[in-house]
Enzyme design. Structure first.
Site, PDB file in Angstrom:
ATOM      1  N   GLU A 282       2.497  17.192   7.038  1.00 38.48           N
ATOM      2  CA  GLU A 282       2.849  15.878   6.479  1.00 38.48           C
ATOM      3  C   GLU A 282       4.343  15.767   6.200  1.00 38.48           C
ATOM      4  O   GLU A 282       4.888  14.668   6.201  1.00 38.48           O
ATOM      5  CB  GLU A 282       2.074  15.617   5.172  1.00 38.48           C
ATOM      6  CG  GLU A 282       0.672  15.083   5.388  1.00 38.48           C
ATOM      7  CD  GLU A 282       0.017  14.527   4.120  1.00 38.48           C
ATOM      8  OE1 GLU A 282       0.587  14.680   3.023  1.00 38.48           O
ATOM      9  OE2 GLU A 282      -1.079  13.959   4.246  1.00 38.48           O
ATOM     10  N   LYS A 417      -6.140   4.696   8.234  1.00 40.99           N
ATOM     11  CA  LYS A 417      -6.747   3.984   7.102  1.00 40.99           C
ATOM     12  C   LYS A 417      -6.826   2.482   7.405  1.00 40.99           C
ATOM     13  O   LYS A 417      -7.858   1.850   7.173  1.00 40.99           O
ATOM     14  CB  LYS A 417      -5.930   4.198   5.828  1.00 40.99           C
ATOM     15  CG  LYS A 417      -5.966   5.616   5.293  1.00 40.99           C
ATOM     16  CD  LYS A 417      -5.217   5.695   3.960  1.00 40.99           C
ATOM     17  CE  LYS A 417      -4.985   7.137   3.560  1.00 40.99           C
ATOM     18  NZ  LYS A 417      -4.078   7.280   2.432  1.00 40.99           N
TER      19      LYS A 417
HETATM   20  O1  LIG Z   1      -4.363  11.981  -4.322  1.00 35.14           O
HETATM   21  P1  LIG Z   1      -4.609  10.855  -3.383  1.00 35.14           P
HETATM   22  O2  LIG Z   1      -3.762   9.669  -3.699  1.00 35.14           O
HETATM   23  O3  LIG Z   1      -6.068  10.503  -3.311  1.00 35.14           O
HETATM   24  O4  LIG Z   1      -4.133  11.304  -1.936  1.00 35.14           O
HETATM   25  C1  LIG Z   1      -4.719  12.392  -1.277  1.00 35.14           C
HETATM   26  C2  LIG Z   1      -3.957  12.777  -0.063  1.00 35.14           C
HETATM   27  O5  LIG Z   1      -3.829  11.671   0.809  1.00 35.14           O
HETATM   28  C3  LIG Z   1      -2.515  11.589   1.317  1.00 35.14           C
HETATM   29  O6  LIG Z   1      -1.855  10.587   0.644  1.00 35.14           O
HETATM   30  C4  LIG Z   1      -2.507  11.268   2.764  1.00 35.14           C
HETATM   31  O7  LIG Z   1      -3.193  12.233   3.483  1.00 35.14           O
HETATM   32  C5  LIG Z   1      -1.917  12.952   0.986  1.00 35.14           C
HETATM   33  O8  LIG Z   1      -0.546  12.944   1.001  1.00 35.14           O
HETATM   34  C6  LIG Z   1      -2.550  13.248  -0.302  1.00 35.14           C
HETATM   35  O9  LIG Z   1      -2.443  14.594  -0.621  1.00 35.14           O
END
Ligand SMILES: O=P(O)(O)OC[C@H]1O[C@](O)(CO)[C@@H](O)[C@@H]1O
EC number: 5.3.1.9
Length: 432
Positions: A282, A417
């Site tokens: 990422e 998404k």
């Molecule tokens: O803690 P959240 O906002 O649910 O996000 C979970 C994960 O999804 C992401 O935003 C995208 O994969 C990651 O960076 C993050 O670790």
């Protein structure tokens, strides 16, 4: 205490010291930009000094909450995805006995997929058990954990009633905003905060990683101490450790080695590699650039992926997580008939066989055209995992700086998404 070490001698027949020096100079600049807060994405540098700022009060609160849940429940479900579960999963898998799952584990994970069968089986497993939920989401709107949390919350209320359910749910989320914050405040759940300036993949040393690890019964103070010591070390000459790893992998990248495989010879490190993959994937995979992070478990995968690594396309390099000392000792027994011709190993520790497999693999892969870096971990303990996390986080910040990307955003994750929301008919996504 000992320290994590780096050995890159087995890349020097692929890239010269002068090529590494070029990247080292960039690494020095990237490190300065991080420390000065002048790099891209500088709003998300909270992780830099995070270990040092964790107070005793915070650790006490984490321990108290973990102990309460351990007393009140048989199982706690950790609900989260990406950075909201991988760090905790990495520590818990590394520190647990390999067969603990069969003798009744305290912690299980959900919300890291949307498999109906997984969730159905989890609900069946939890039926009639005293369980709690630790729901982790920085944004509070991530679909996978939100779906799992809805189902599990309803099940908990049905099994125990609203009042007990409230007692057994803990939320880790943003301090002020987001759906999970609003819900927690309304329902009166105990909450812990993910700091604004720490992204999900850098959050293992916040309550996101620490609370689940404490619930599982492992030593969060030692974990934090490892990171604190690595931070202190990186303030002086020790920054070399992370900077060198970043420089070496970028020197390899410049020469066409675009895939880095993190290798372990102990299956307990499987999820450390998963955590590392998110951190680097990422952080660096953007603007059509970046090293592709992959991982294998050896010797298991030597019998599957080993062939490709030895003789496939020559665009990959390996970083081996090498553990110096095992926790237990076990010798290969002697056999009167020796039908398997193994008596030449009789009396040797199993780890000696493993270490020779490691060395033999390294030599074979280097001969086959695969540069090889080693990260040497003195022992598999919470303390050294803390060191390792900080080492990798700092190296990632430096490496992203060398590459010239914003290490701390992840715009590409939104694409799937948006499509999913559109396909599912989420209000507001129709036009997309
Ligand atoms: O803690 P959240 O906002 O649910 O996000 C979970 C994960 O999804 C992401 O935003 C995208 O994969 C990651 O960076 C993050 O670790």
């Amino acid at each position: 205490m000992d320290r994590i070490k780096l050995d890159y001698s087995k890349v020097l027949s692929f890239v010269g010291e002068e090529e590494i020096t070029v990247q080292r100079e960039k690494a020095t600049k990237a490190l300065k930009d991080l420390e000065d807060g002048t790099c891209k994405g500088s709003d998300f540098l909270g992780w830099l000094d995070l270990p040092v700022h964790i107070t005793d009060d915070e650790l006490n609160r984490i321990s108290a909450c973990a102990n309460k849940l351990r007393e009140q429940t048989d199982v706690v479900v950790i609900v989260g995805i990406g950075g909201s579960y991988l760090g905790a999963k990495a520590v818990i898998e590394a520190m647990s006995g390999s067969f603990d799952a069969y003798s009744g584990t305290k912690v299980v994970f959900a919300g890291n997929n949307v498999s109906e069968d997984y969730l159905y089986e989890l609900q069946a497993f939890l039926k009639d058990k005293k369980f709690g939920i630790c729901v982790i989401s920085k944004s509070g709107t991530t679909t996978e954990p939100a779906v799992a949390f809805r189902l599990l919350k309803d099940q908990l209320i049905e099994q125990e009633g609203v009042a007990v359910a409230r007692e057994r749910i803990v939320a880790i989320t943003d301090e002020k905003k987001g759906a999970l914050r609003t819900m927690s405040d309304r329902e009166g759940y105990e909450t812990f905060v993910i700091p604004d300036n720490v992204g999900g993949r850098y959050s293992v040393l916040t309550p996101v990683g620490l609370l689940p690890v404490a619930i599982a019964g492992f030593d969060v103070r030692a974990l934090v101490k490892g990171a604190v010591d690595m931070r202190a070390y990186s303030k002086g000459n020790g920054a070399e450790l992370s900077a060198t790893y970043a420089a070496v992998r970028n020197a390899l990248y410049e020469k066409g080695y675009v895939i880095e495989i993190t290798v372990n010879f102990n299956p307990k490190l499987h999820y450390v590699a998963e955590w590392w993959k998110q951190l680097y994937g990422e952080s660096e995979g953007k603007e059509n650039k970046g090293i592709f992070p992959a991982s294998v478990d050896f010797t298991t995968d030597l019998h599957s992926m080993g062939q490709y690594i030895q003789e496939g396309r020559r665009n990959l390099f390996e970083t081996v997580l090498s553990i110096d000392k095992t926790k237990y000792s076990l010798q290969v027994p002697c056999d009167a008939h020796d039908l398997d011709k193994l008596n030449y190993l009789a009396g040797k520790c199993v780890d000696e066989v493993n270490k020779m497999a490691e060395l033999g693999t390294q030599l074979a892969h280097v001969d086959g055209g695969v540069p090889n870096i080693r990260v040497i971990i003195p022992e598999l303990t919470e303390y050294y995992l803390g060191q390792l996390f900080y080492f990798y986080e700092l190296a990632c910040g430096i490496s992203g700086g060398i590459l010239g990307v914003n290490t701390f955003d992840q715009p590409g994750v939104e694409a799937y998404k948006n499509n999913m929301f559109m396909l599912l008919g989420k209000p507001g996504y129709e036009k997309k």
